[in-house]
Scaffold this active site. Structure first.
Site, mmCIF file in Angstrom:
data_model
loop_
_atom_site.group_PDB
_atom_site.id
_atom_site.type_symbol
_atom_site.label_atom_id
_atom_site.label_comp_id
_atom_site.label_asym_id
_atom_site.label_seq_id
_atom_site.Cartn_x
_atom_site.Cartn_y
_atom_site.Cartn_z
ATOM 1 N N LYS A 182 0.985 -1.380 0.008
ATOM 2 C CA LYS A 182 0.614 -0.182 0.354
ATOM 3 C C LYS A 182 0.653 1.118 -0.190
ATOM 4 O O LYS A 182 0.427 1.993 -1.012
ATOM 5 C CB LYS A 182 -1.552 0.043 1.314
ATOM 6 C CG LYS A 182 -1.411 1.350 1.804
ATOM 7 C CD LYS A 182 -2.143 0.760 3.111
ATOM 8 C CE LYS A 182 -2.714 2.607 3.848
ATOM 9 N NZ LYS A 182 -1.827 3.680 4.170
ATOM 10 N N ASN A 183 1.925 1.648 1.187
ATOM 11 C CA ASN A 183 2.521 2.551 1.197
ATOM 12 C C ASN A 183 4.221 2.879 0.147
ATOM 13 O O ASN A 183 3.916 3.881 -0.002
ATOM 14 C CB ASN A 183 3.816 2.099 2.590
ATOM 15 C CG ASN A 183 2.287 2.749 3.891
ATOM 16 O OD1 ASN A 183 0.973 3.486 3.813
ATOM 17 N ND2 ASN A 183 2.291 2.253 4.912
ATOM 18 N N ASP A 231 3.563 1.589 12.263
ATOM 19 C CA ASP A 231 2.421 0.966 11.772
ATOM 20 C C ASP A 231 2.249 -0.551 12.524
ATOM 21 O O ASP A 231 1.061 -1.534 11.821
ATOM 22 C CB ASP A 231 2.275 1.058 9.805
ATOM 23 C CG ASP A 231 2.735 1.748 9.238
ATOM 24 O OD1 ASP A 231 1.877 2.761 9.487
ATOM 25 O OD2 ASP A 231 2.408 1.823 8.864
ATOM 26 N N ARG A 268 -0.770 15.387 12.207
ATOM 27 C CA ARG A 268 0.555 15.066 10.823
ATOM 28 C C ARG A 268 0.515 16.323 10.551
ATOM 29 O O ARG A 268 -0.233 15.580 8.979
ATOM 30 C CB ARG A 268 0.042 13.770 9.913
ATOM 31 C CG ARG A 268 0.114 12.688 10.928
ATOM 32 C CD ARG A 268 0.142 11.149 10.107
ATOM 33 N NE ARG A 268 -1.690 10.986 9.729
ATOM 34 C CZ ARG A 268 -1.991 9.782 9.069
ATOM 35 N NH1 ARG A 268 -0.894 8.789 9.196
ATOM 36 N NH2 ARG A 268 -2.908 9.757 9.076
ATOM 37 N N ARG A 278 -9.131 -0.122 4.865
ATOM 38 C CA ARG A 278 -8.353 0.821 3.298
ATOM 39 C C ARG A 278 -6.951 0.442 2.900
ATOM 40 O O ARG A 278 -5.858 0.714 2.003
ATOM 41 C CB ARG A 278 -7.840 2.160 4.827
ATOM 42 C CG ARG A 278 -8.743 2.460 4.848
ATOM 43 C CD ARG A 278 -8.657 4.091 5.320
ATOM 44 N NE ARG A 278 -7.407 4.335 4.886
ATOM 45 C CZ ARG A 278 -6.493 5.356 5.661
ATOM 46 N NH1 ARG A 278 -6.373 5.332 7.197
ATOM 47 N NH2 ARG A 278 -6.079 5.622 4.986
ATOM 48 N N CYS A 287 -6.650 8.365 9.419
ATOM 49 C CA CYS A 287 -6.895 8.012 10.492
ATOM 50 C C CYS A 287 -6.714 8.866 11.020
ATOM 51 O O CYS A 287 -5.703 10.263 10.959
ATOM 52 C CB CYS A 287 -5.526 6.344 10.518
ATOM 53 S SG CYS A 287 -6.796 5.561 10.006
#
Length: 415
Positions: free
Chosen positions: A22-23, A304, A121, A396, A116
Site C-alpha cells: 500500500k505505502n 505501523d 500529522r 483501507r 486515520c
C-alpha cells in the site's frame, strides 16, 4: 457499515501470499502523472486507498484500466490541477499527488488531507520543501495553492525524516531545473521502490535508502511498466498473528530484509524462523515471552506495526513496555483491547502491558487501520465470539483480509 464476526480460540496454520505494498503503490500511482503518458503497474493491492487514488486521477482527467493482474494508467489528458476536497479528506496519502501536479503543471490546489486519526500529522515539511524549490504557497480557509514559473533544484534539509515529505520532494524535483539534494531523508524501502520506478521512467535519482537523496532534473519522462514491492506491514501483521496464536504459517511474496526489526523482536519473544528468498516461515512457541519495543523511523521498529506487536504482547508471559515515538495518538485501540481483558496502562507515549492468560470475545470498534487489524488478531485468540465494527478502516490497507485469514484456519465472516 460492515463488521467482522470472529469465533476465537484457533491456532493459525497454513500458507498465504502477501499483497503489493500500500505505502509503495500510492506514491507510485501519484507519480504516473509525471510522464504524461502510459504507466502499467503490477502487484497493486486492491484496497480502498488505491481505489481512492485512482478516483483522484480520473477527476484530474486521467484514465485507469484494470486487466487481470495489471493496472494501466493513462495521464496524457490530465489537464486539471485541483484535487477534489471530498477525496482529499478520505486519506492522508492523497497529499502525495501534489508533488506530481506541481511537476506537471507548475501549480496545484488542494485542501488539508484526512485519513486515520492517529495524531497530528502536519504537512509543514511538504510545504517547506516546495518553497525551497521556488514554489509560492498560498493558504486560504483550509485551501492551499501552490504555483511557480519554474521549479528550481535546491538543497532541502528536512527537520524530521518524513516519508511523505521525502516522496513529495522527489516527485517535485524530477522535472526541476538543476540538482535537488534532500538531507535527513526518510529511508523506508517504499522510498527505494519509488526511486526505482521513477528511474525506470527516465528520472535521475540516487541515494534512496540512505539519509541523502540526489535528484537531477530531466526534461521529460517516459512510459513505464513496473512491479510494486510486497507489503512489509501486511507481512509483519501475519507473522505477529501466527506468533500470538502459537501458530505455524508460511508467507510468500515477501522480503525479510524490510521487516528485520519485527523478526528480531519475535525471535526475542521465542519464535523460530525459516527464511528463504521471497518467503518466511514462522514457528511460534505455546507461550511468548514479553518484549519491549520503541517505534522509530526506518530502519527502526515501524510505527505501523506498533499496535499489532503490542496486541501480540497482551498474552505474553511477563510485562512489555511499548514506546510510540512517531504518532502521539496511536493508542486508541488499547481501550478496545481492555474490553477484551487485556491489562494495558497508557502514560503519554508509553504503554505498559501485563500479559494475561486469556482474552475474551467482545463487541469492539476499529479506530484506525492498524489498530483495527490488531483487534482482529485479539479476536482470533480470544475465548468466544468477537464483533468488530468500523472495518472500513481495516479495508483501507489489507487486501482480501478475511479470505486470507480463512485460508490459515480463522473462523471469520463479514456482515
Amino acid at each position: 457499515m460492515a463488521e467482522y464476526i470472529i469465533k476465537g480460540g484457533k491456532r493459525v496454520c497454513g500458507e498465504i501470499d502477501i499483497s503489493g505494498s500500500k505505502n509503495a503503490a500510492l506514491p507510485i500511482i501519484a507519480a504516473s502523472i509525471l510522464n504524461a503518458g502510459k504507466t502499467t503497474l503490477y502487484n497493486v493491492p486492491n484496497i480502498h486507498d488505491t481505489q481512492m487514488m485512482f478516483e483522484i486521477l480520473k477527476k484530474l482527467g486521467g484514465n485507469v484500466t484494470k486487466k487481470n493482474n495489471k493496472i494501466i494508467i493513462d495521464t496524457s489528458k490530465v489537464n486539471k490541477y485541483e484535487i477534489p476536497e471530498d477525496l482529499m479528506r478520505q486519506m492522508r496519502s492523497s497529499v502525495i499527488i501534489v508533488g506530481s501536479l506541481i511537476g506537471r503543471h507548475k501549480k496545484a490546489l488542494f485542501s488539508y488531507p484526512g485519513g486515520c486519526d492517529i495524531g497530528t500529522r502536519p504537512i509543514d515539511l511538504h510545504l517547506r520543501a516546495f518553497e525551497k524549490m521556488g514554489i509560492n504557497i498560498g493558504k486560504n480557509y483550509g485551501n492551499i495553492t501552490c504555483s511557480c514559473d519554474k521549479i528550481l533544484g535546491e538543497k532541502i534539509d528536512l527537520d524530521f525524516p518524513s516519508v511523505g515529505a521525502t516522496e513529495n520532494a522527489i516527485l517535485t524535483a524530477c522535472l526541476a531545473e538543476g540538482k535537488t539534494t534532500i538531507t535527513n531523508a526518510a529511508r523506508e524501502p517504499e522510498i527505494i521502490d519509488l526511486q526505482n520506478f521513477l528511474n525506470k521512467m527516465g528520472a535521475k535519482i540516487r541515494g534512496a535508502g540512505s539519509n541523502q537523496i540526489e535528484i537531477i532534473g530531466v526534461k521529460k519522462l517516459n512510459d513505464v511498466s513496473y512491479n510494486i514491492m510486497p507489503d512489509r506491514i501486511e507481512a509483519g501483521t501475519f507473522l505477529c498473528l501466527s506468533a500470538m496464536t502459537g501458530g505455524n504459517i508460511k508467507i510468500n511474496n515477501t522480503n525479510s530484509e524490510t521487516i528485520t526489526p519485527v523478526i528480531d523482536k519475535l525471535e526475542e519473544a521465542g519464535c523460530k524462523f525459516n527464511i528463504k528468498k521471497g518467503e518466511i516461515e514462522i514457528l511460534a512457541p505455546k507461550k511468548l515471552k514479553a518484549v519491549n519495543i520503541k517505534t522509530m523511523p526506518y530502519p527502526g521498529f515501524p510505527t505501523d506495526l506498533q499496535s499489532v506487536f503490542a496486541t501480540t504482547m497482551t498474552i505474553a508471559k511477563g510485562t512489555s513496555i511499548i514506546v510510540e515515538n512517531i504518532f502521539e495518538n496511536r493508542y486508541k485501540y488499547t481501550q478496545e483491547l481492555i474490553r477484551m481483558g487485556a491489562k494495558i496502562n497508557v502514560e503519554g507515549k508509553t504503554a505498559i502491558i501485563k500479559g494475561v492468560r486469556k482474552l475474551y470475545g467482545a463487541n469492539v470498534k476499529a479506530t484506525d487501520l492498524r489498530g483495527g487489524a490488531s483487534l482482529v488478531m485479539a479476536g482470533i485468540v480470544a475465548k468466544g465470539t468477537t464483533k468488530i465494527e468500523n472495518i472500513e478502516y481495516i479495508l483501507r490497507g489489507y487486501e482480501k483480509f478475511d479470505q486470507k485469514l480463512q485460508k490459515i484456519g480463522v473462523d471469520i465472516v463479514v456482515k
